[in-house]
Write a protein that holds these residues in place. Structure first.
Motif, PDB file in Angstrom:
ATOM      1  N   SER A 255     -36.881  13.821  35.163  1.00  0.00           N
ATOM      2  CA  SER A 255     -37.228  12.423  35.399  1.00  0.00           C
ATOM      3  C   SER A 255     -36.013  11.557  35.116  1.00  0.00           C
ATOM      4  CB  SER A 255     -38.396  12.001  34.502  1.00  0.00           C
ATOM      5  OG  SER A 255     -38.507  10.612  34.442  1.00  0.00           O
ATOM      6  N   ILE A 256     -35.630  10.735  36.078  1.00  0.00           N
ATOM      7  CA  ILE A 256     -34.500   9.829  35.879  1.00  0.00           C
ATOM      8  C   ILE A 256     -34.805   8.845  34.750  1.00  0.00           C
ATOM      9  CG2 ILE A 256     -33.132   7.991  36.935  1.00  0.00           C
ATOM     10  CD1 ILE A 256     -32.422  10.773  37.914  1.00  0.00           C
ATOM     11  N   ALA A 257     -36.061   8.401  34.693  1.00  0.00           N
ATOM     12  CA  ALA A 257     -36.453   7.472  33.634  1.00  0.00           C
ATOM     13  C   ALA A 257     -36.302   8.115  32.262  1.00  0.00           C
ATOM     14  CB  ALA A 257     -37.887   7.010  33.857  1.00  0.00           C
ATOM     15  N   GLU A 258     -36.695   9.387  32.137  1.00  0.00           N
ATOM     16  CA  GLU A 258     -36.562  10.063  30.851  1.00  0.00           C
ATOM     17  C   GLU A 258     -35.100  10.315  30.518  1.00  0.00           C
ATOM     18  OE1 GLU A 258     -38.614  13.614  28.252  1.00  0.00           O
ATOM     19  OE2 GLU A 258     -38.831  13.656  30.430  1.00  0.00           O
ATOM     20  N   ALA A 259     -34.299  10.635  31.538  1.00  0.00           N
ATOM     21  CA  ALA A 259     -32.868  10.825  31.316  1.00  0.00           C
ATOM     22  C   ALA A 259     -32.233   9.560  30.761  1.00  0.00           C
ATOM     23  CB  ALA A 259     -32.186  11.238  32.622  1.00  0.00           C
ATOM     24  N   ASP A 260     -32.727   8.416  31.204  1.00  0.00           N
ATOM     25  CA  ASP A 260     -32.227   7.143  30.691  1.00  0.00           C
ATOM     26  C   ASP A 260     -32.659   6.930  29.246  1.00  0.00           C
ATOM     27  OD1 ASP A 260     -30.858   4.680  30.922  1.00  0.00           O
ATOM     28  OD2 ASP A 260     -32.749   3.640  31.293  1.00  0.00           O
ATOM     29  N   ARG A 261     -33.908   7.290  28.932  1.00  0.00           N
ATOM     30  CA  ARG A 261     -34.408   7.138  27.564  1.00  0.00           C
ATOM     31  C   ARG A 261     -33.652   8.024  26.581  1.00  0.00           C
ATOM     32  NH1 ARG A 261     -39.484   6.997  30.204  1.00  0.00           N
ATOM     33  NH2 ARG A 261     -39.816   9.210  29.776  1.00  0.00           N
ATOM     34  N   VAL A 262     -33.197   9.178  27.069  1.00  0.00           N
ATOM     35  CA  VAL A 262     -32.501  10.126  26.199  1.00  0.00           C
ATOM     36  C   VAL A 262     -31.210   9.530  25.647  1.00  0.00           C
ATOM     37  CG1 VAL A 262     -31.386  12.405  26.129  1.00  0.00           C
ATOM     38  CG2 VAL A 262     -33.513  12.114  27.351  1.00  0.00           C
ATOM     39  N   ARG A 263     -30.680   8.531  26.331  1.00  0.00           N
ATOM     40  CA  ARG A 263     -29.442   7.913  25.859  1.00  0.00           C
ATOM     41  C   ARG A 263     -29.565   7.417  24.426  1.00  0.00           C
ATOM     42  NH1 ARG A 263     -27.246   3.319  29.507  1.00  0.00           N
ATOM     43  NH2 ARG A 263     -29.450   2.722  29.603  1.00  0.00           N
ATOM     44  N   GLN A 264     -30.779   7.045  24.014  1.00  0.00           N
ATOM     45  CA  GLN A 264     -30.992   6.509  22.674  1.00  0.00           C
ATOM     46  C   GLN A 264     -31.109   7.594  21.606  1.00  0.00           C
ATOM     47  OE1 GLN A 264     -30.761   3.200  22.571  1.00  0.00           O
ATOM     48  NE2 GLN A 264     -30.532   3.321  24.796  1.00  0.00           N
ATOM     49  N   GLU A 265     -31.136   8.849  22.020  1.00  0.00           N
ATOM     50  CA  GLU A 265     -31.296   9.954  21.074  1.00  0.00           C
ATOM     51  C   GLU A 265     -29.924  10.517  20.697  1.00  0.00           C
ATOM     52  OE1 GLU A 265     -34.204  10.899  19.825  1.00  0.00           O
ATOM     53  OE2 GLU A 265     -35.361   9.495  21.049  1.00  0.00           O
ATOM     54  N   PRO A 266     -29.494  10.379  19.445  1.00  0.00           N
ATOM     55  CA  PRO A 266     -28.159  10.844  19.043  1.00  0.00           C
ATOM     56  C   PRO A 266     -28.119  12.344  18.775  1.00  0.00           C
ATOM     57  CG  PRO A 266     -29.262   9.851  17.177  1.00  0.00           C
ATOM     58  CD  PRO A 266     -30.205   9.711  18.343  1.00  0.00           C
ATOM     59  N   VAL A 267     -28.458  13.113  19.815  1.00  0.00           N
ATOM     60  CA  VAL A 267     -28.472  14.572  19.739  1.00  0.00           C
ATOM     61  C   VAL A 267     -27.815  15.118  21.001  1.00  0.00           C
ATOM     62  CG1 VAL A 267     -30.572  14.630  18.334  1.00  0.00           C
ATOM     63  CG2 VAL A 267     -30.765  14.713  20.828  1.00  0.00           C
ATOM     64  N   THR A 268     -27.641  16.423  21.063  1.00  0.00           N
ATOM     65  CA  THR A 268     -27.083  17.062  22.251  1.00  0.00           C
ATOM     66  C   THR A 268     -28.034  16.866  23.428  1.00  0.00           C
ATOM     67  OG1 THR A 268     -25.972  18.718  20.884  1.00  0.00           O
ATOM     68  CG2 THR A 268     -26.276  19.239  23.225  1.00  0.00           C
TER      69      THR A 268
END
Length: 465
Positions: free
Chosen positions: A382-395
């Motif tokens: 999901s492109i939307a989820e890929a964008d949300r992942v930016r806020q997660e400071p993990v690999t």
């Protein structure tokens, strides 16, 4: 079976200036409901091979009806979540519906009591099915595991009770609260749920909310090791319950080091401290020495815990809470002693968020990198989820197996670091970037090859170039 013991400690360590006699209850118990639930998970098809699965498969209970029940159990949607957005990411565990259900299993003496506690956590029909499956497998667990080993397990619990009555847990909890600078309400007990493990060399444990689940082997005689593991889990709970101010301070102290390794060092901190305190300090206090196998069964956690241990002992001796000086020493050790860890996939994948269209990709990642402290995933892509992942400071791992051109274009818009790269979406490749938060972003663009093949070819020995 339920065993309760009480510890006393100085209330000054939980935010009061005067030392008064308050107590925290440690409820040591066996929960047949939780043990049955855990048994169902470990004998299901998606769980790795283990002794419980072997016992079940070779028994008369390995019937079509029970196998169908396990398949239904695996597919039951019981995972819902909410976060604590005011806390720094990854430093406060988000609450899962599964955690609450598991806690209710530990605290309930019957399926009706569990249902009464759990109403509203899941949709009513799903909760009813969950309870029915639990009821179906209680006699299976009871017959195959609990009754055959009841004498050994009862003797073990009696020994644990005798050891607990020595009262040393009071000191260990007090020093942990002091070092972590954590407040704990004495009205809330710690629940230690003990259940037998079939593997002779297994001493597993996990912590959530105010629950520590410990799985000693049925014939365990080394109760010092058991309690060191229990304290390890309790220290995780203490760390998780640090105040917002303390968490923000720790996050700021790591950022102030300006170390290129600061984020992965921070992600490692929780396990390192629990190991240095629970596995090393507790065992050192009880035995006067620390054996090699007293440390954690993970090279990164063990190595860092050993290096920071002398510093930690000084803080404990001086009753000094974690501070900026401690964090600076911790990060300096990481930078000086282990500068190549952020190239090792076994370390980077301990804290991961994987998005893919193919469940097989996720199965490969989970099988290859079994150990994790933080694991999230998204299927399908999901492109939307890929964008949300930016806020997660993990690999962050994005595995692209369709719509290559569109997805790569979207990722380049979301992640500034990718805009200087011209990707050929028609070719297979793996690209790794270092993001502003110092975590790694990995793009796996595959067509005919599997993710396993690409990873093996690009990263022999599971090391980044």
């Amino acid at each position: 079976m339920r065993i309760i013991f009480t510890i006393l400690f100085c209330a000054g360590f939980i935010g009061n200036s005067a030392c008064s006699q308050q107590h925290i209850d440690f409820n040591v118990r066996f929960s047949e409901l939780y043990a049955t639930y855990d048994f169902m998970m470990k004998i299901s098809d998606n769980y790795p091979d283990n002794e419980l699965k072997t016992i079940f498969e070779q028994s008369a209970y390995n019937t079509a009806s029970n196998r169908e029940g396990l398949r239904h159990f695996e597919q039951l949607p019981i995972d819902y979540a909410y976060a604590f957005p005011q806390f720094p990411k990854t430093m406060k565990t988000g609450l899962m519906s599964r955690d609450i259900l598991e806690r209710n299993l530990v605290l309930s003496d019957s399926v009706p009591a569990f249902l009464n506690r759990s109403i509203g956590i899941l949709p009513a029909n799903d909760l009813m099915i969950f309870a029915q499956l639990l009821q179906q497998f209680i006699p299976v667990y009871r017959s195959l595991i609990l009754l055959p080993y009841k004498d050994k397990f009862a003797l073990q619990q009696q020994s644990l009770q005798a050891y607990a009555d020595k009262g040393i847990l009071a000191d260990f909890l007090t020093l942990g609260l002091a070092f972590y600078n954590t407040k704990w309400d004495p009205a809330v007990p710690f629940e230690i749920c003990v259940q037998p493990a079939m593997e002779a060399d297994h001493l597993g444990a996990r912590a959530f909310l105010n629950i520590a689940v410990c799985e000693p082997p049925v014939g365990l005689k080394d109760h010092k090791s058991f309690f060191s593991v229990a304290m390890h889990e309790i220290y995780h709970i203490v760390y998780d319950n640090q105040s917002l101010e303390v968490k923000q301070n720790i996050k700021g102290w790591f950022a102030a080091t300006n170390s290129p390794n600061r984020q992965y060092a921070l992600l490692l901190l929780n396990e390192v401290l629990a190991t240095a305190l629970g596995n090393a300090y507790v065992m050192d206090s009880l035995n006067g020495t620390i054996k090699e196998d007293d440390w954690y069964a993970n090279k990164y956690i063990t190595a860092m815990a050993k290096e920071i241990y002398p510093v930690l002992k000084t803080y404990i001796r001086d009753k000094q809470p974690i501070d900026e000086a401690f964090i600076r020493k911790y990060v300096a050790i990481y930078d000086r002693q282990f500068p190549n860890w952020t190239k090792e996939l076994d370390h980077l994948m301990t804290y991961r968020y994987v998005i893919t269209d193919d469940q097989q990709d996720l199965n490969y990642i989970n099988k290859t990198y079994r150990y994790y402290s933080y694991k999230r995933s998204g299927v399908p892509f999901s492109i939307a989820e890929a964008d949300r992942v930016r806020q997660e400071p993990v690999t962050k791992v994005f595995i692209i197996s369709r719509n290559h051109k569109e997805i790569l274009a979207a990722l380049r818009q979301q992640y500034t670091v990718l805009q200087k790269h011209a990707f050929n979406y028609k070719k297979e490749f793996i690209h790794v970037s270092i993001l502003e938060d110092q975590t790694r972003l990995m793009i796996i663009n595959r067509h005919a090859s599997s993710t396993a093949t690409l990873m093996n070819n690009w990263f022999p020995g599971k090391v980044l170039p």
